[in-house]
Structures are given as C-alpha cells and as structure tokens.
Write a protein that holds these residues in place. Structure first.
Motif, mmCIF file in Angstrom:
data_model
loop_
_atom_site.group_PDB
_atom_site.id
_atom_site.type_symbol
_atom_site.label_atom_id
_atom_site.label_comp_id
_atom_site.label_asym_id
_atom_site.label_seq_id
_atom_site.Cartn_x
_atom_site.Cartn_y
_atom_site.Cartn_z
ATOM 1 N N TYR A 52 0.843 -1.197 0.000
ATOM 2 C CA TYR A 52 0.000 0.000 0.000
ATOM 3 C C TYR A 52 0.875 1.243 0.000
ATOM 4 C CZ TYR A 52 -3.242 3.650 1.427
ATOM 5 O OH TYR A 52 -3.984 4.808 1.478
ATOM 6 N N SER A 53 0.751 2.011 -1.072
ATOM 7 C CA SER A 53 1.468 3.278 -1.166
ATOM 8 C C SER A 53 0.587 4.279 -1.885
ATOM 9 C CB SER A 53 2.783 3.100 -1.939
ATOM 10 O OG SER A 53 3.430 4.355 -2.123
ATOM 11 N N ILE A 54 0.603 5.514 -1.431
ATOM 12 C CA ILE A 54 -0.149 6.572 -2.099
ATOM 13 C C ILE A 54 0.670 7.183 -3.225
ATOM 14 C CG2 ILE A 54 -1.200 8.848 -1.804
ATOM 15 C CD1 ILE A 54 -1.937 8.054 1.020
ATOM 16 N N ASN A 55 1.966 7.285 -3.019
ATOM 17 C CA ASN A 55 2.827 7.994 -3.970
ATOM 18 C C ASN A 55 3.498 7.103 -5.007
ATOM 19 O OD1 ASN A 55 2.380 10.506 -2.623
ATOM 20 N ND2 ASN A 55 3.803 9.829 -1.025
ATOM 21 N N ASN A 56 3.575 5.798 -4.729
ATOM 22 C CA ASN A 56 4.264 4.890 -5.642
ATOM 23 C C ASN A 56 3.351 3.727 -6.024
ATOM 24 O OD1 ASN A 56 6.915 6.243 -5.458
ATOM 25 N ND2 ASN A 56 6.867 5.521 -3.327
ATOM 26 N N SER A 57 3.726 3.055 -7.092
ATOM 27 C CA SER A 57 2.988 1.873 -7.526
ATOM 28 C C SER A 57 3.021 0.809 -6.433
ATOM 29 C CB SER A 57 3.625 1.327 -8.807
ATOM 30 O OG SER A 57 3.132 0.051 -9.105
ATOM 31 N N SER A 58 1.876 0.189 -6.171
ATOM 32 C CA SER A 58 1.802 -0.850 -5.143
ATOM 33 C C SER A 58 0.700 -1.840 -5.503
ATOM 34 C CB SER A 58 1.546 -0.233 -3.768
ATOM 35 O OG SER A 58 0.311 0.466 -3.752
ATOM 36 N N LEU A 59 0.623 -2.934 -4.738
ATOM 37 C CA LEU A 59 -0.362 -3.973 -5.031
ATOM 38 C C LEU A 59 -1.785 -3.445 -5.027
ATOM 39 C CD1 LEU A 59 0.926 -7.077 -3.016
ATOM 40 C CD2 LEU A 59 1.236 -6.572 -5.429
ATOM 41 N N LYS A 60 -2.092 -2.490 -4.155
ATOM 42 C CA LYS A 60 -3.464 -1.986 -4.070
ATOM 43 C C LYS A 60 -3.929 -1.361 -5.376
ATOM 44 C CE LYS A 60 -3.201 2.826 -3.168
ATOM 45 N NZ LYS A 60 -3.221 3.637 -4.360
ATOM 46 N N ASP A 61 -2.998 -0.907 -6.218
ATOM 47 C CA ASP A 61 -3.361 -0.288 -7.487
ATOM 48 C C ASP A 61 -3.802 -1.300 -8.534
ATOM 49 O OD1 ASP A 61 -2.674 2.430 -6.712
ATOM 50 O OD2 ASP A 61 -0.592 1.769 -6.778
ATOM 51 N N ALA A 62 -3.564 -2.582 -8.271
ATOM 52 C CA ALA A 62 -3.949 -3.631 -9.217
ATOM 53 C C ALA A 62 -5.259 -4.302 -8.840
ATOM 54 C CB ALA A 62 -2.842 -4.683 -9.309
ATOM 55 N N VAL A 63 -5.889 -3.858 -7.752
ATOM 56 C CA VAL A 63 -7.102 -4.506 -7.252
ATOM 57 C C VAL A 63 -8.267 -3.519 -7.332
ATOM 58 C CG1 VAL A 63 -8.153 -5.722 -5.311
ATOM 59 C CG2 VAL A 63 -5.685 -5.909 -5.713
ATOM 60 N N VAL A 64 -9.404 -3.984 -7.847
ATOM 61 C CA VAL A 64 -10.543 -3.102 -8.084
ATOM 62 C C VAL A 64 -11.824 -3.689 -7.508
ATOM 63 C CG1 VAL A 64 -9.567 -2.129 -10.199
ATOM 64 C CG2 VAL A 64 -11.042 -4.158 -10.346
ATOM 65 N N ILE A 65 -12.767 -2.789 -7.245
ATOM 66 C CA ILE A 65 -14.147 -3.216 -7.037
ATOM 67 C C ILE A 65 -14.698 -3.567 -8.412
ATOM 68 C CG2 ILE A 65 -16.464 -2.548 -6.305
ATOM 69 C CD1 ILE A 65 -15.182 -0.520 -4.412
ATOM 70 N N PHE A 66 -15.168 -4.779 -8.566
ATOM 71 C CA PHE A 66 -15.747 -5.208 -9.833
ATOM 72 C C PHE A 66 -17.264 -5.138 -9.724
ATOM 73 C CE2 PHE A 66 -17.508 -8.270 -12.793
ATOM 74 C CZ PHE A 66 -16.829 -7.971 -13.966
ATOM 75 N N GLY A 67 -17.877 -4.256 -10.534
ATOM 76 C CA GLY A 67 -19.320 -4.080 -10.440
ATOM 77 C C GLY A 67 -19.684 -3.474 -9.103
ATOM 78 N N GLY A 68 -20.699 -4.048 -8.465
ATOM 79 C CA GLY A 68 -21.143 -3.500 -7.185
ATOM 80 C C GLY A 68 -20.957 -4.418 -6.011
ATOM 81 N N GLY A 69 -20.304 -5.584 -6.208
ATOM 82 C CA GLY A 69 -20.220 -6.487 -5.075
ATOM 83 C C GLY A 69 -19.143 -7.536 -5.138
ATOM 84 N N CYS A 70 -18.156 -7.356 -6.002
ATOM 85 C CA CYS A 70 -17.064 -8.326 -6.140
ATOM 86 C C CYS A 70 -15.730 -7.604 -6.231
ATOM 87 C CB CYS A 70 -17.254 -9.190 -7.395
ATOM 88 S SG CYS A 70 -18.406 -10.581 -7.203
ATOM 89 N N THR A 71 -14.677 -8.399 -6.332
ATOM 90 C CA THR A 71 -13.316 -7.894 -6.483
ATOM 91 C C THR A 71 -12.749 -8.391 -7.812
ATOM 92 O OG1 THR A 71 -12.974 -7.923 -4.089
ATOM 93 C CG2 THR A 71 -11.005 -7.892 -5.452
ATOM 94 N N GLY A 72 -11.871 -7.607 -8.404
ATOM 95 C CA GLY A 72 -11.151 -8.024 -9.593
ATOM 96 C C GLY A 72 -9.715 -7.548 -9.503
ATOM 97 N N GLU A 73 -8.845 -8.037 -10.393
ATOM 98 C CA GLU A 73 -7.451 -7.608 -10.391
ATOM 99 C C GLU A 73 -6.962 -7.410 -11.823
ATOM 100 O OE1 GLU A 73 -8.392 -10.222 -8.492
ATOM 101 O OE2 GLU A 73 -7.979 -11.954 -9.760
#
Length: 717
Positions: A52-73
């Motif tokens: 987790y980083s705000i200023n640099n690339s990190s794993l959290k930037d590859a993970v998304v909310i998919f639609g309204g109730g799932c996760t995607g990467e």
C-alpha cells in the motif's frame, strides 16, 4: 476525542498474538504498524510500502471493485481484468441470447475488436484512505443522545468530503469502522467503459453449480475476464470507440510456480459484511429472524424458478443470474445456522458478556459509561423482533420475491407527480422508467412470475402477524378472494398494465393517475411500501439503541483487553488477509487435501446432469494429458486449492498473492464446515477456496486457444 483515538491505536499496535495470523481483515494503511512483521515471519518478501502506497505503484493499485459487489485484479498492462465467473455471471447473462448463449458455450475475444461492451458495468480503483477519526468525532461525547451525536458526525463528514472533493473528479466517502469508534476518508476513481473479454462455459466456470457451492473438495474453474477502457489520457470516460485499454499503475505478475503446503498466501479485496462483535442476542436474531427469513421464502421461490428453467432454454438464460444470486446466500444462511449451533457460538458470546459485566462492576467509572450496555442491547433485540421479522419477510416475499411488485414500486413517484400536475416531473420520471424496461422484460417470464406472486404473498400471509399485512391483503385478497392467492394472482396478471413491455410503454406514453390508481399491481406495490415504512418506523428507536450500545460494547472490550488486536468488521472497503496454504480435517477420520486436480472433474462427471457435465474438449485434453506449462511437477493439472485466509462475500474474485507479490490463485468461495465465519471465525476449519491460476491459464490457452490473452500477461516461472 484524542483519548478515543489513542485507545484504538494502542489496542491495534499492541499485537499480542492472541489473534491467529489467518484471522482478520486488515486495513492496508495500518499494516506497517500491525501486520508486516508477522507477515514477513510467515514468508512474505515484500514491504508494507510494496502493498500500500499513495505515492508509488503498489499492489493496491492492481485490485478493483468489480461491479457492485465483487473484487477483480489487473493482470496485464492493457487493462485486462480477472474476476470470478460468478461475479461476471450477470453481465455474461445480459449479453447472452438463445442464438449466442455465452453462459452455456463460453466466449473468447481473440482481438480487442471482438470484446463486447458490458452496459452498466464499472470497475473502481482505491486511490487513498486516511484516518479522520478525531475530525469526525469532534464535538461529540458518549453521553449524547444518539440522534444528536449522529447529526454532528454527519456535518463533520460532509465538511471533510467537500474539502477532499475540491479540484478533482474522485468519489470521496467517509467510512465508519470498529462500530463507529474509528473513521477513514476514502477516495475512489470509477471507470465505466468495461468490456467482456472471455469466460469458459458454465460447465467449467460453474462446474458443480449449487450442489458444490460452499463445498470442498471443489473442481470449479470460477473465472471470467474483462477489460477496462479509458480516454487517450487514461481518464475515466463513457463508452466510445475512441477509448483505449487502460494502462494501469500496477498489474499483477502471474506465477507458474505452483502451490505447496504452507506457502504464504495473501488476499486483497473488498469483503462485504461481517458481524464478529455481535452479542449473543444479536446472533440469536441473525439465526432466528434474518437467516430464517431468507431461507424459507427463497427456498419456495427457487423451486418454482428451477422447474421453469429446466423446462425452457430461454427461461433458463433469463433467470440464470437471478437464480444464482438467490441461492448463494440462501445456502449460506442454512450453513451459517448449522455452523453457529454446532460450534456453540452463542455460549461463547455469553461467556464474553459475563466477563465484560464483571469487568464493568470493578469500577464506578466503568459502570457510568458501560453499565447499561448489555441490558439495553438485550431489550432492543427483544422489542424489535416482530417488526424485524415482518420487514425481512416483506423484502423477501414482495420487493425481492415477486418481480412485478418490485416493478410497480417504481411508479409511486410517478403517481405523486401526476397528482401534483407537474408535467416536467412526470416526463422526467416516465423517461427514467422507460430506460429500464428493456432490461427488465428481456429477463422476465410473466407466467412464472404469476406463480411466484401467488406463492410469495400467501407465504407472507401464513408466516407474519396480521398487524403487518399491507392494506390490500384485507381490502382486496380477503374480501374479494377469500384469501385465495392463486385466484387473486389470476386477476392481477390479467388486468395490470405491468405484465408486458408493450402494455406498460403504452401507458407511459400517456400516463393517467386514474388508470394507475386502479391497477392491481400498483395498488399492491404502494400498499406494501406504506406498510414497509410503518414497520421501519417501529424499528428506528431500537436500531439507534443497538448502534449506540454496540459501539460502547466494542469500545469497552478494547479497554478490557488492551493487549489484543481488534480488526474492524468488513464493510466493502479494501482489506488484506493473510495465511497459508493448507488442508483440514472436517470430521473424525477424514482429512481433505489442500488441492484438487482435473482427475476429480472426470470423477464427478454425470452425463445429463447440467451441474456436472464435462465439455468434450476438456475430456480430450485430460485423456492426452496435454497440460503444457501449466502441469504440476507431478504431471497432474491442479484445479483448486485451500488457504486459511479470512474472506467473505465481496472477496469473490480477490487475487491470492504469493510471498513475492505474484498472482497464484483466485478466491471464490468458503467451506461448508465454517459457514459461521461471518459471525465467528473458526481457526481450525475455516478455509478460503481458490482457483489455481495454472488452471485458469490452461483453460484460456489449451482449452480456448485464446493465446492472445496469455501473451499480454507477465508470466513468472
């Protein structure tokens, strides 16, 4: 307010080991203080900044909310998204027809031009989240009336959101944690041009269907693929042929190294809801009211749906996604009640409550702040029981049970506008309703819904006290039809303008208040809304008592156990969980291995049973053992594996990440023996069920021949 915040921080930082490493859904900004040392000891090779980083690339930037109730990467530098098949199911169903049945046959885009726009689908990236507890709670005290306290909190949150929203197009929210003892401000960025790229047929993507749902051993290739598009500058944009695949800040490399016992495993995702700090009375309510109110109506509705789906392919396509959504948490509720009883969770909670009460009595100061917490909670749950049961049954029997009543509720605002004579408002509302009709009627079987209508309304009548009947029960069904709900349904579906798209659109072209007020669906819908509001009004005071005392209960528990970690319940914000690959013993003399193979798919095959059909191409690949680079070192093809990561609904599609930050699995389910997990984590039995990424790649490559997708990934051998 500093005292509250420091109490929380002290409780969090003082990690005592009393919570096992596999339990907990952790906030990413806090892992540098709370978890990273423990994770490194377990084998993680990354730093907290890598995750987790705000200023640099990190794993959290590859993970998304998919639609309204799932996760995607994100798994490529061209915006390629991996999620579960069951997460993409509704979108795949919406794109399907009898001529192009992507649910049954699968779909693979061999080029960008072949990808299919998924109307209404969005993916959302987390940009940052910051602790704002002191600012949100400024001006409040625990002695305040809950209404006054909530008003101050709402004003503080509004000011924070307004300030954070300046000069950007991010979506800003302030989210509550630890039962209202902690708050974070969160910024999101949403992309709405998302296109369907590929999915296996349901015979792979949903292999086992409802029979295997929530079960292990599992042999389901539960994955689907989409792509997020942006404008030429990488910004969110509505669908356009000029849009280009998004180049993400970070995408996950994909590991071909395989899965071994005790491998480190980390998930990042958006778990929906847990209630780990419920009291014994809250758990009794969950079991006897909330879960039972889901189990009984859905069970009856699903029988009717299933019969119709098996008789007709068109109906099967129309109701596939609805049926899947309904059965998922129907079965979960059954398993949860079973697990909570078997594990005697209520008894454990009562022991904690007794300890809490004894701790309170040791101090006059504690008595003043916490002395009435337990008694007020017990009283609130008791007093709201009948209203709550009616509320949940109305939701399941009417608003979610019969589709035509749900449609009818959309016209209540139209009636108000017609009565006011506000032509501009009438036009606005009718246009809004018209825009939703094509999608509704595309997936609507009027004859089936008529049967469901009669069944659901009778069920509500039989299970709920008469004081909670909507007025049409007495004024119409009892007086005119002697409580014969089938006869009533026959007349409703014969006379209503809501029963077909043509009739409803004709009405909307020239809407009439008189026609609407005489329509039997409108009468039932408005009557249900009015009774629902009345029921809700009877719950309000008890809900406030519950909120206040749950907050104080958890605050007291943290003070009572200052050396123990308290993670917040899931609330569909980004969390991290960590654990290891492993097997488990579900009962005496039985040990479940930590992985399954393609051989198990063949063993489960039942020709003629749609749940366990095996595609001919998959059988051919099995016979020739043509697994390519995706085979395990012993030559077999692994399908699924288990870890002890802490997940729940919303985590579906979450990446399972190894010690080096590489994707090696895709989380999609939990196990039947630990369905109590949303209430109480079971450290010996609870398992996260994952698709082995090598099986995903094998299906894409060897089964589907979509090598174009393999080529854009970063594979690590």
């Amino acid at each position: 307010m500093r005292k509250i915040t420091m109490l929380i921080v002290a409780a969090l930082i003082a990690f005592s080991g009393s919570v096992k490493a596999d339990e907990g859904m952790w906030l990413l900004p806090l892992i540098s203080k709370l978890n990273v040392n423990q994770m490194n000891d377990m084998g993680l090779k990354l730093s907290a900044e890598d995750i987790y980083s705000i200023n640099n690339s990190s794993l959290k930037d590859a993970v998304v909310i998919f639609g309204g109730g799932c996760t995607g990467e994100l798994i490529s530098d061209k915006g390629l998204i991996l999620t579960n098949h069951h997460c993409g199911y509704g979108n795949i169903q919406a794109l399907s027809s009898v001529d192009h049945n992507y649910l049954k046959d699968g779909f693979w885009a061999k080029s960008l031009e072949e990808e299919l726009p998924s109307k209404g689908l969005a993916v959302t990236f987390l940009k940052y989240m910051n602790d704002v507890t002191e600012k949100v709670l400024e001006g409040t005290t625990d002695a305040m009336e809950e209404g006054e306290r909530n008003k101050i909190i709402a004003e503080n949150k509004k000011a924070l959101i307004e300030e954070a929203s300046k000069d950007n197009k991010l979506t800003i929210t302030v989210q509550s944690y630890l039962e209202g003892n902690q708050y974070f401000i969160i910024a999101y960025q949403k992309y709405t041009d998302v296109r369907f790229v590929g999915a296996p047929p349901s015979s792979i993507g949903k292999f086992g269907f409802d029979t295997d749902n929530w079960m292990w051993p599992r042999h389901t290739g539960d994955f689907s693929m989409f792509r997020v598009y942006a404008d030429k500058d990488g910004n969110p944009a509505e669908y356009s042929e000029d849009n280009v695949p998004l180049k993400p800040v970070h995408h996950l490399p994909v590991s071909l190294k395989g899965v071994e016992m005790d491998d480190f495993a980390m998930t990042i995702g958006f778990p929906g809801s847990t209630n780990r700090y419920l009291t014994s009375w809250g758990i009794e309510e969950r079991m006897n009211i909330v879960n039972d109110s889901r189990i009984i109506p859905r069970g009856a509705k699903q029988e009717l749906w299933h019969e119709a789906m098996m008789a007709d392919e068109k109906t099967n396509i129309q109701y596939a996604s609805k049926y899947s959504r309904s059965t998922n948490y129907w079965k979960n509720s059954i398993g949860m009640n079973r697990g909570l009883k078997k594990l005697k969770v209520i008894d454990s909670k009562r022991e904690i409550e007794a300890e809490f009460a004894a701790w309170i009595n040791e101090s006059d100061e504690r008595k003043e702040l916490y002395g009435s917490v337990l008694s007020e909670l017990e009283n609130a749950y008791s007093k709201r029981a009948t209203n709550l049961k009616a509320q949940y049954y109305m939701i399941e029997c009417m608003f979610r049970g019969t589709e035509i009543i749900s449609l009818g509720t959309k016209t209540s605002r139209l009636a108000d506008a017609l009565e006011e004579g506000n032509e501009e408002k009438v036009s606005e509302i009718t246009n809004s309703i018209k825009a939703s009709l094509e999608a509704f009627y595309k997936d609507y079987n009027v004859n089936l819904d008529q049967k469901v209508f009669a069944t659901m309304l009778k069920l509500y009548h039989d299970y709920i006290d008469a004081q909670f009947y909507p007025s049409f029960y007495n004024d119409v069904v009892a007086k005119k039809y002697k409580n014969d709900f089938t006869a009533y349904a026959n007349v409703v579906f014969k006379k209503s303008v809501f029963t077909s798209q043509e009739k409803f659109e004709t009405f909307l072209a020239k809407p009439s208040l008189k026609v609407l007020q005489k329509d039997p669906v409108y009468i039932a819908a408005v009557s249900a809304i009015e009774k629902y509001k009345e029921i809700q009004g009877g719950l309000t005071q008890y809900n406030e008592v519950e909120d206040r005392n749950n907050r104080l209960f958890l605050k007291g528990l943290m003070a009572m156990n200052p050396d123990k970690v308290y993670y917040s319940d899931a609330n569909f914000t980004m969390r991290l969980s960590y654990g290891k690959v492993g097997n488990y013993e579900p009962k005496d003399a039985v040990i479940y291995k930590h992985f399954t193979t393609l051989e198990g798919v063949m063993e489960k095959e039942q020709p003629g049973n749609y749940e366990f059909e095996v595609p001919a191409k998959l059988k051919e690949l099995y016979e020739t053992k043509d697994y390519g680079q995706y085979a395990d070192k012993d030559g077999s093809l692994h399908v699924c594996f288990t870890t002890n990561n802490d997940i729940t609904g919303g985590n579906s599609g979450s990446p399972v990440i190894n010690a080096n930050g590489e994707l090696f699995g895709l989380a999609f389910d939990g196990n039947w023996e630990a369905m109590s997990g949303d209430i109480a984590f079971e450290t010996e039995l609870q398992k996260c069920i994952n698709v082995d990424i090598r099986y995903v790649l094998f299906v894409i490559d060897k089964y589907a021949g979509a090598t174009n997708l393999i080529e854009e990934m970063t594979l690590v051998k």
